[in-house]
Design an enzyme around this catalytic site. Structure first.
Site, PDB file in Angstrom:
ATOM      1  NE  ARG A  17      -2.808  -1.572   3.136  1.00 40.67           N
ATOM      2  CZ  ARG A  17      -3.227  -1.487   4.395  1.00 40.67           C
ATOM      3  NH1 ARG A  17      -4.044  -0.519   4.743  1.00 40.67           N
ATOM      4  NH2 ARG A  17      -2.820  -2.350   5.307  1.00 40.67           N
ATOM      5  CE  LYS A  24       4.492  -1.760   6.289  1.00 40.62           C
ATOM      6  NZ  LYS A  24       3.101  -2.137   6.641  1.00 40.62           N
ATOM      7  CD  GLN A  77       6.660 -15.468   7.718  1.00 45.19           C
ATOM      8  OE1 GLN A  77       6.786 -14.255   7.571  1.00 45.19           O
ATOM      9  NE2 GLN A  77       5.539 -16.013   8.179  1.00 45.19           N
ATOM     10  CG  ASP A 107       3.878  -1.993  10.258  1.00 44.72           C
ATOM     11  OD1 ASP A 107       3.841  -2.293  11.461  1.00 44.72           O
ATOM     12  OD2 ASP A 107       3.015  -2.357   9.440  1.00 44.72           O
ATOM     13  N   GLY A 143      -7.380  -6.465  15.552  1.00 45.98           N
ATOM     14  CA  GLY A 143      -7.796  -7.536  16.439  1.00 45.98           C
ATOM     15  C   GLY A 143      -8.369  -6.927  17.723  1.00 45.98           C
ATOM     16  CG  ASN A 230      -0.603  -0.609   7.316  1.00 44.33           C
ATOM     17  OD1 ASN A 230       0.140  -1.575   7.357  1.00 44.33           O
ATOM     18  ND2 ASN A 230      -1.383  -0.268   8.323  1.00 44.33           N
ATOM     19  CE  LYS A 337      32.289  19.531   0.545  1.00 41.17           C
ATOM     20  NZ  LYS A 337      32.931  18.853  -0.597  1.00 41.17           N
ATOM     21  CG  ASN A 372      35.004  22.611  -3.483  1.00 40.34           C
ATOM     22  OD1 ASN A 372      34.413  23.198  -4.392  1.00 40.34           O
ATOM     23  ND2 ASN A 372      34.408  21.736  -2.688  1.00 40.34           N
ATOM     24  NE  ARG A 426      41.003  44.818  -8.472  1.00 35.14           N
ATOM     25  CZ  ARG A 426      40.911  45.158  -7.192  1.00 35.14           C
ATOM     26  NH1 ARG A 426      40.453  44.312  -6.300  1.00 35.14           N
ATOM     27  NH2 ARG A 426      41.281  46.365  -6.812  1.00 35.14           N
TER      28      ARG A 426
END
Ligand code: UD1
Ligand code: CA
Length: 446
Positions: A17, A24, A77, A107, A143, A230, A337, A372, A426
């Site tokens: 889903r 997932k 499994q 999940d 359940g 889900n 960075k 760099n 320059r």
């Protein structure tokens, strides 16, 4: 003294889903995969052993689980015949383990260790099986936990197998179950697939335990905490709940968030007391901010350590491998960075500083760029203490600027600069008197 603990993480499902190429349980909440949240939870409650049950359709999950837990902690499994069947695959992994076992679904990333402690405590209090229950607004397909008049749990009935009276029960199963290792596997031996789904239900072990004269208990949790993901919409919900928790924790720890709902955290973000975070700030992974620092609005930080009394932003981008030392300033539209910015240095406007070491109290003028990258390799720029880099300079790495050196604005620096020197790289300014006047006259008289 609590018994030794093991945790079984069920992760064999497909998660179709989510409509994703990524399995997932490898989707992230707060920058950490759901699978890793459960491993983190297991470690937080002091699990001596962790077993993951994975499927064959999602080789990435297996690969990841083996990386995190080692091959000895992972079982495959196949085929997938239900949660009880899946749990049985941990039998070999835990063959030499004696103690309490907790079963969780991969999940459910938001369960807290405090709640799991309450589940284990129920075992300690004389219940043979403990289940984590919750009361959702809409019990739907969950359940149902059936309790007797004494509040003991007697069985779990899956929605598909439930009577109307049972469907009216508001208390639902989260999927978290605990029992001693020996009892868990001996009850699983008795589980059949005689139900609406033709699956081996883990939930059947409660009724089987009670039939043996053992006691079971439903421990309550909030719906937020046991949210199972889900779909993408549930993933977004989980992210929202995580962010709310992270914001509340930061505030409780003494951090000022001027607009909490607009600040985004990673699971590993560390903000010390007396950090101030202005609106619309995003913390990616691996950020630590020390006391007294201020993160101004619209900044994005990732993989960085920000020391005491530093000011970052507004609109700064701090990328991985960056350390900004005490009292330094990184201002608007500056990207940094993999660099160290030393005490008191200032990079106030519109710069890119990458793979560099910027000396204490150096001043980096607006528009300074460390060049760099040559298309193949990254090169280092060293800027000495107290150096002054004039605006709009390009520092072509590898290059070193000595302590106290002064670089004229607009320079393109390709060679090392000595300490305390002035370097201007320059073309020299030239003036042709009256040129513009004559040019205009010529054009207008055509
Ligand atoms: C299960 C519970 C239900 C509970 C609900 C909470 C059972 C029988 N039912 O139902 O009482 O309210 O979760 O969300 O346990 N899995 C495997 N192998 C399998 C089957 C499942 O590893 O063969 C894993 C899945 O990847 C998933 C978890 O077990 O992480 C739950 O399985 P799922 O099929 O979603 O159970 P539900 O029907 O939702
Ligand atoms: Ca489910």
């Amino acid at each position: 003294m609590s018994n030794p603990r093991a945790v079984i993480i069920l992760a064999a499902g497909h998660g179709s889903r989510m409509k994703s190429k990524l399995p997932k349980v490898l989707h992230e909440v707060g920058g950490r995969s759901m699978f890793d949240w459960l491993v983190g939870l297991a470690r937080d409650v002091g699990a001596h052993r962790i077993a993951a049950i994975v499927g064959t359709q999602t080789p990435l999950v297996k690969e990841h689980a083996v990386e995190v837990l080692g091959g000895g902690g992972v079982a495959v499994q196949e085929p997938q015949l239900g949660t009880g069947h899946a749990t049985g695959f941990a039998r070999d992994i835990l063959s030499d383990f004696a103690g309490d076992v907790l079963v969780v679904f991969a999940d459910s990333p938001l369960i807290t260790s405090e709640t799991i402690e309450r589940v284990f405590a129920a075992l300690h209090d004389g219940f043979s099986v403990a289940v984590l229950g919750f009361e959702p607004e809409n019990p739907g397909a969950y359940g149902r936990l059936v309790e007797d008049e004494n509040g003991n749990l007697t069985r779990i009935v899956e929605a598909k197998d439930a009577t109307d009276a049972e469907l009216a029960i508001g208390l639902c199963n989260s999927g978290v179950v605990a029992a001693s290792r020996d009892l868990l596997f001996s009850l699983l031996d008795e589980v059949t697939n005689d139900n609406a789904n033709g699956e081996y239900y883990l939930t059947d072990i409660i009724g089987l335990a009670v039939a043996r004269g053992l006691k079971a208990k439903a421990v309550r949790a909030s719906s937020d905490e046991v949210l199972g993901v889900n779909s993408r919409s549930e993933l977004a919900m989980a992210e929202h709940i995580f962010q709310q928790r992270a914001r509340a924790k930061a505030l409780a720890d003494g951090v000022s968030l001027l607009a909490p709902d607009s600040v985004y955290f990673n699971f590993d973000t560390v903000l010390e007391a007396d950090v101030v975070v202005e609106p619309n700030v995003v913390f990616g992974s691996g950020v630590t901010v020390k006391s007294g620092a201020r993160i101004r609005a619209f900044s994005h930080l990732e993989g960085a350590r920000i020391d005491e009394d530093v000011v970052i932003g507004p609109y700064a981008r701090i990328r991985p491998g960056t350390r900004v030392k005490g009292g330094a300033k990184v201002g608007n539209f500056v990207e940094v960075k993999k660099s160290t910015i030393r005490e008191g240095a200032k990079i106030s406007h519109l710069s890119y500083i990458g793979d560099a070491d910027v000396g204490a109290n150096a001043n980096i003028g607006a528009g300074t760029i460390t060049c760099n990258y040559d298309g193949f390799d990254k090169h280092h720029t060293q800027i000495g203490d107290g150096a002054f880099i004039g605006s709009n300079s390009s520092l072509v790495a590898p290059v070193q600027i000595g302590d106290g050196a002064f670089i004229g604005s607009g320079s393109v620096i390709t060679k090392n600069v000595s300490a305390d020197a002035l370097t201007v790289a320059r073309t020299r300014q030239r003036q042709i008197d009256n040129w513009a006047h004559e040019f205009r006259n010529k054009k207008q008289n055509l």
